[in-house]
Design an enzyme around this catalytic site. Structure first.
Site, PDB file in Angstrom:
ATOM      1  N   TRP A 195       0.851  -1.197   0.000  1.00 52.12           N
ATOM      2  CA  TRP A 195       0.000   0.000   0.000  1.00 52.12           C
ATOM      3  C   TRP A 195       0.886   1.247   0.000  1.00 52.12           C
ATOM      4  O   TRP A 195       2.086   1.138   0.305  1.00 52.12           O
ATOM      5  CB  TRP A 195      -0.935  -0.001   1.224  1.00 52.12           C
ATOM      6  CG  TRP A 195      -2.231   0.702   0.928  1.00 52.12           C
ATOM      7  CD1 TRP A 195      -2.610   1.934   1.342  1.00 52.12           C
ATOM      8  CD2 TRP A 195      -3.292   0.204   0.108  1.00 52.12           C
ATOM      9  NE1 TRP A 195      -3.845   2.243   0.831  1.00 52.12           N
ATOM     10  CE2 TRP A 195      -4.289   1.204   0.076  1.00 52.12           C
ATOM     11  CE3 TRP A 195      -3.508  -0.971  -0.612  1.00 52.12           C
ATOM     12  CZ2 TRP A 195      -5.479   1.057  -0.649  1.00 52.12           C
ATOM     13  CZ3 TRP A 195      -4.688  -1.120  -1.335  1.00 52.12           C
ATOM     14  CH2 TRP A 195      -5.653  -0.104  -1.345  1.00 52.12           C
ATOM     15  N   ASP A 224      -0.112  10.990   0.025  1.00 52.59           N
ATOM     16  CA  ASP A 224      -1.197  11.968   0.132  1.00 52.59           C
ATOM     17  C   ASP A 224      -2.519  11.264   0.437  1.00 52.59           C
ATOM     18  O   ASP A 224      -2.584  10.031   0.475  1.00 52.59           O
ATOM     19  CB  ASP A 224      -1.311  12.763  -1.170  1.00 52.59           C
ATOM     20  CG  ASP A 224      -1.828  11.909  -2.316  1.00 52.59           C
ATOM     21  OD1 ASP A 224      -1.433  10.728  -2.430  1.00 52.59           O
ATOM     22  OD2 ASP A 224      -2.661  12.409  -3.098  1.00 52.59           O
ATOM     23  N   GLU A 233      -3.573   8.522  -1.716  1.00 49.65           N
ATOM     24  CA  GLU A 233      -2.737   7.327  -1.576  1.00 49.65           C
ATOM     25  C   GLU A 233      -1.848   7.054  -2.773  1.00 49.65           C
ATOM     26  O   GLU A 233      -1.510   5.919  -3.063  1.00 49.65           O
ATOM     27  CB  GLU A 233      -3.619   6.085  -1.327  1.00 49.65           C
ATOM     28  CG  GLU A 233      -4.839   6.366  -0.504  1.00 49.65           C
ATOM     29  CD  GLU A 233      -5.519   5.132   0.028  1.00 49.65           C
ATOM     30  OE1 GLU A 233      -6.315   4.537  -0.694  1.00 49.65           O
ATOM     31  OE2 GLU A 233      -5.221   4.755   1.183  1.00 49.65           O
ATOM     32  N   GLU A 234      -1.481   8.088  -3.490  1.00 52.61           N
ATOM     33  CA  GLU A 234      -0.735   7.868  -4.732  1.00 52.61           C
ATOM     34  C   GLU A 234       0.604   8.571  -4.780  1.00 52.61           C
ATOM     35  O   GLU A 234       1.546   8.073  -5.378  1.00 52.61           O
ATOM     36  CB  GLU A 234      -1.579   8.331  -5.919  1.00 52.61           C
ATOM     37  CG  GLU A 234      -2.843   7.516  -6.089  1.00 52.61           C
ATOM     38  CD  GLU A 234      -3.847   8.175  -7.006  1.00 52.61           C
ATOM     39  OE1 GLU A 234      -3.726   9.392  -7.242  1.00 52.61           O
ATOM     40  OE2 GLU A 234      -4.760   7.482  -7.470  1.00 52.61           O
ATOM     41  N   GLU A 267     -18.936   6.195  -4.227  1.00 54.58           N
ATOM     42  CA  GLU A 267     -17.740   7.051  -4.215  1.00 54.58           C
ATOM     43  C   GLU A 267     -17.726   8.029  -5.386  1.00 54.58           C
ATOM     44  O   GLU A 267     -17.384   9.191  -5.228  1.00 54.58           O
ATOM     45  CB  GLU A 267     -16.506   6.149  -4.275  1.00 54.58           C
ATOM     46  CG  GLU A 267     -15.177   6.867  -4.171  1.00 54.58           C
ATOM     47  CD  GLU A 267     -14.007   5.891  -4.279  1.00 54.58           C
ATOM     48  OE1 GLU A 267     -13.831   5.262  -5.348  1.00 54.58           O
ATOM     49  OE2 GLU A 267     -13.260   5.743  -3.293  1.00 54.58           O
TER      50      GLU A 267
HETATM   51  C1  NOJ Z   1      -6.543   2.605  -4.355  1.00 55.21           C
HETATM   52  C2  NOJ Z   1      -6.600   3.952  -3.698  1.00 55.21           C
HETATM   53  O1  NOJ Z   1      -7.512   3.906  -2.672  1.00 55.21           O
HETATM   54  C3  NOJ Z   1      -6.960   5.022  -4.683  1.00 55.21           C
HETATM   55  O2  NOJ Z   1      -6.968   6.277  -4.075  1.00 55.21           O
HETATM   56  C4  NOJ Z   1      -5.982   5.004  -5.798  1.00 55.21           C
HETATM   57  O3  NOJ Z   1      -6.304   5.974  -6.736  1.00 55.21           O
HETATM   58  C5  NOJ Z   1      -5.938   3.620  -6.420  1.00 55.21           C
HETATM   59  N1  NOJ Z   1      -5.636   2.628  -5.417  1.00 55.21           N
HETATM   60  C6  NOJ Z   1      -4.958   3.540  -7.567  1.00 55.21           C
HETATM   61  O4  NOJ Z   1      -3.630   3.695  -7.075  1.00 55.21           O
HETATM   62  C1  NOJ Z   2      -9.642   5.993  -1.939  1.00 54.27           C
HETATM   63  C2  NOJ Z   2      -9.433   7.416  -1.580  1.00 54.27           C
HETATM   64  O1  NOJ Z   2      -8.522   7.979  -2.498  1.00 54.27           O
HETATM   65  C3  NOJ Z   2      -8.919   7.545  -0.184  1.00 54.27           C
HETATM   66  O2  NOJ Z   2      -8.834   8.897   0.161  1.00 54.27           O
HETATM   67  C4  NOJ Z   2      -9.805   6.835   0.788  1.00 54.27           C
HETATM   68  O3  NOJ Z   2      -9.232   6.879   2.059  1.00 54.27           O
HETATM   69  C5  NOJ Z   2     -10.036   5.401   0.376  1.00 54.27           C
HETATM   70  N1  NOJ Z   2     -10.454   5.319  -0.989  1.00 54.27           N
HETATM   71  C6  NOJ Z   2     -11.082   4.732   1.254  1.00 54.27           C
HETATM   72  O4  NOJ Z   2     -12.305   5.391   1.129  1.00 54.27           O
END
Ligand code: NOJ
Ligand code: NOJ
Length: 631
Positions: free
Chosen positions: A156, A212, A215-216, A440
């Protein structure tokens, strides 16, 4: 008329670019239609959102079977995508909303949720995980856990450092309610020990990079940094009202405020949401809209240093971010400038092909409702050269200046911003599922709801945006005590100590009461003099995988035990200047002996040569810097 068709109609007339002018009868009629339609949407959607939000919280939520008590599941979706986890960020933001709602209207169900949450997080803080554990706090930067509170070991984007400050903010809202209702000892004995770990983490790790909120991107994220600042300011004040102190909070917070300013792009008039990483993006990102609404404090008006929603910086940024989505989504085509469009995370997004999200579109609305609250409260609106373009989209004839509530410009702006904000809600109305469920995302081409179903954060975003529309002001986080930039902006990270909070049994029947004057810590202890900030700068050339730690004859220095020693930061390390550095708060007047150790990647420890290093912490408030070279 359905909100969407009235929106389309508006788009058709918007080419006249006169919307918001009092003489434009057509625009006024359209605004009234939108308002009525949004009023009725909110009336229907509010109970649905509460019900579906609470369904996602364990252990008795209707869609959260198997989740531990107090655990907020991100979404009940177990595949495509699998969101059957608890993310610290999502959970904290949802609980922040619950705690605020509870503060406005006492409600035993919500109180129980907040108490369960505190209990679950006290446990979670102690769960060691791929990022680390509680011994030096590093494990608090883990992103997500299984819903039974066990660690997740898959790959992750970790750590994510917004979790601890956001969680502290959520719990501090409840702590303040307890104090204000006569339950200070509950706040001090049960909630504070959990809050304290998160504040200590924030003071220690805020200046290290991480992923961030999306999560990227590995780097420094505006959202994370503004949350860190808020948490430490709020923590310093809360500590005092509990009769204790958080010196690390008050020491570090001003330095974070300096860093907050560095995300601003002066030429373009917007926040670059990720710096020290993510440079392939243009920087416009709903990250900054969320930063603004979650740091809203009506008591500091339109302050720009803390990026208040109605500050000229935040309004200019609002326009930049919203405009960045106008041309990229098919469903936004034909909607004229000055009218709401669907908002995503950032324009380069490719997750699920890159779509608008409910929670980011709602954040765009919330920032505007926040601004309306402050303008009405102060009875005037100031338009600066920086915010002029934002206002001109809505009221084309506006000029820079301050407009008092008796002026027609003030009225035109208030009406236009209200309608603009309502249009964002009308988009949510038109894109929700027929039963009111909010997932979402919604498809950029067709508008169809997609991705994680029943996203808890989507419901929370709806509830906070509409609470602001109804004029509900969130409790102040004492931003006024921390919105001035310090003279000394040098980054400082303060290492602290961590402990699992064990007492999580809330007394029953803590119903609304009066503040008990005997228990509140009324005489604030002067901060910074009982403890002195000591910075240890050690020059030590190291190999990849080696770490420098500080150990010594004091509990804060691990009592000579290297495994409890303090890890120094290599953020300033270069081959020509191999600097390892950390700051610690040590008792004034204390005699200290210490050494540095080099911890190899296999865990073995190499000590510096004898004798021990020795010095006495001064008895003044002045910071001390030790400059050492490896021996
Ligand atoms: C899962 C993350 O929750 C999401 O924010 C991200 O864009 C995708 N993985 C792709 O990396
Ligand atoms: C993807 C989002 O980008 C992230 O901000 C969030 O924490 C997770 N999904 C779970 O909702």
């Amino acid at each position: 008329m359905h909100a969407l068709s009235s929106l389309l109609l508006l788009g058709a007339y918007a080419t006249q670019a006169v919307f918001g002018r009092p003489e434009d009868l057509h625009a006024r009629r359209e605004a009234a239609i939108i308002k009525r339609s949004v009023d009725s949407f909110i009336q229907t959607q509010t109970p649905i959102s509460w019900e579906r939000l609470l369904c996602n919280i364990g252990s008795d939520g209707c869609r959260a079977q198997g989740a531990a008590s107090g655990v907020v599941v991100a979404s009940p979706s177990k595949s495509n995508p699998d969101y059957w986890y608890t993310w610290t960020r999502d959970a904290a933001l949802v609980l922040k909303g619950i705690a605020e709602a509870f503060t406005h209207d006492y409600n035993t169900t919500l109180q129980r949720q907040v108490q369960n949450f505190v209990g679950s997080q006290a446990k979670l803080q102690g769960v060691s995980n791929p990022v680390g554990d509680l011994s030096n706090g590093a494990g608090l930067g883990e992103v997500k856990f299984y819903v039974d509170l066990t660690k997740f070991t898959g790959e992750w984007g970790r750590p994510q450092r917004d979790g601890p400050p956001l969680r502290a903010i959520a719990m501090m809202t409840y702590a303040r309610w307890l104090i204000n209702n006569g339950y200070t000892s509950t706040a001090r004995d049960i909630v504070w020990p959990v809050i304290k770990n998160d504040l200590t983490y924030t003071a220690q790790y805020w200046n290290q990079t991480g992923f961030d909120l999306w999560e990227e991107v590995q780097g420094s994220s505006f959202f994370t940094i503004t949350a860190s600042h808020r948490a430490l300011i709020e923590g310093a004040v809360l500590a005092q009202s509990l009769g204790t102190s958080c010196t690390a909070c008050s020491t570090v917070a001003p330095r974070i405020l300096c860093f907050v300013q560095s995300f601003w792009n002066q030429n373009q008039g917007y926040v670059v949401s990720n710096i020290n990483g993510g440079n392939y993006r243009n920087g416009r990102d709903a990250n900054s809209l969320l930063a603004s609404i979650h740091n809203f404090d009506a008591a500091v008006g339109c302050d720009a240093n803390t990026f208040q929603p109605c500050s000229d910086k935040a309004l200019s940024n609002h326009k930049s971010v919203v405009d960045s989505f106008r041309s990229i989504y098919t469903i936004n085509r034909g909607i004229a400038q000055g009218h709401a469009v669907a908002v995503g995370r950032y324009s380069e997004d490719v997750y699920y092909n890159g779509n608008p999200w409910y929670l980011t579109t709602l954040a765009a609305a919330e920032q505007l409702y926040d601004s309306l609250i402050v303008w009405k409260q102060q009875g005037s609106i100031t338009v600066t050269s920086l915010s002029l373009a934002f206002f001109r989209d809505l009221v084309p004839s506006v000029t820079t200046g301050t407009f008092s509530s008796s002026s027609s410009t003030y009225t035109a702006i208030i009406n236009a911003v209200q309608t603009y904000a309502d249009e964002f809600l009308a988009i949510i109305d038109s894109r929700k599922l027929p039963n009111g469920a909010l997932p979402e995302q919604f498809d950029r081409n067709t508008g169809t709801p997609i991705a994680a179903s029943d996203l808890t954060w989507s419901y929370s975003a709806f509830l906070t945006a509409t609470a602001r529309r109804a004029g509900k002001v969130p409790p102040s986080w004492s931003a006024a005590t921390g919105n001035t930039l310090p003279n000394n902006c040098a980054a400082v990270a303060v290492a602290g100590t961590y402990a699992t909070a064990t007492n999580t049994n809330f007394p029953t029947s803590q119903t609304p009461g009066v503040p008990s004057s005997t228990t509140t810590g009324s005489t604030p202890t002067p901060t910074g003099c009982s403890e002195v900030l000591v910075t240890f700068n050690e020059r030590a050339s190291t190999q990849w995988g080696q770490n420098i730690k500080l150990v010594g004859n004091h509990p804060a220095l691990g009592n000579w035990n290297p495994s409890n020693g303090i890890l120094l930061s290599a953020a300033g390390y270069t081959s020509s200047d191999p600097l390892w550095s950390i700051s610690v708060l040590l008792p004034a007047g204390q005699s200290i002996e210490y050494k540095y150790v080099n911890v190899q990647s296999d865990g073995s420890v190499r000590w510096e040569s004898d004798p021990n290093r020795q010095f006495t912490v001064p008895s003044t408030c002045n910071e001390v810097v030790r400059g050492d070279n490896w021996r």
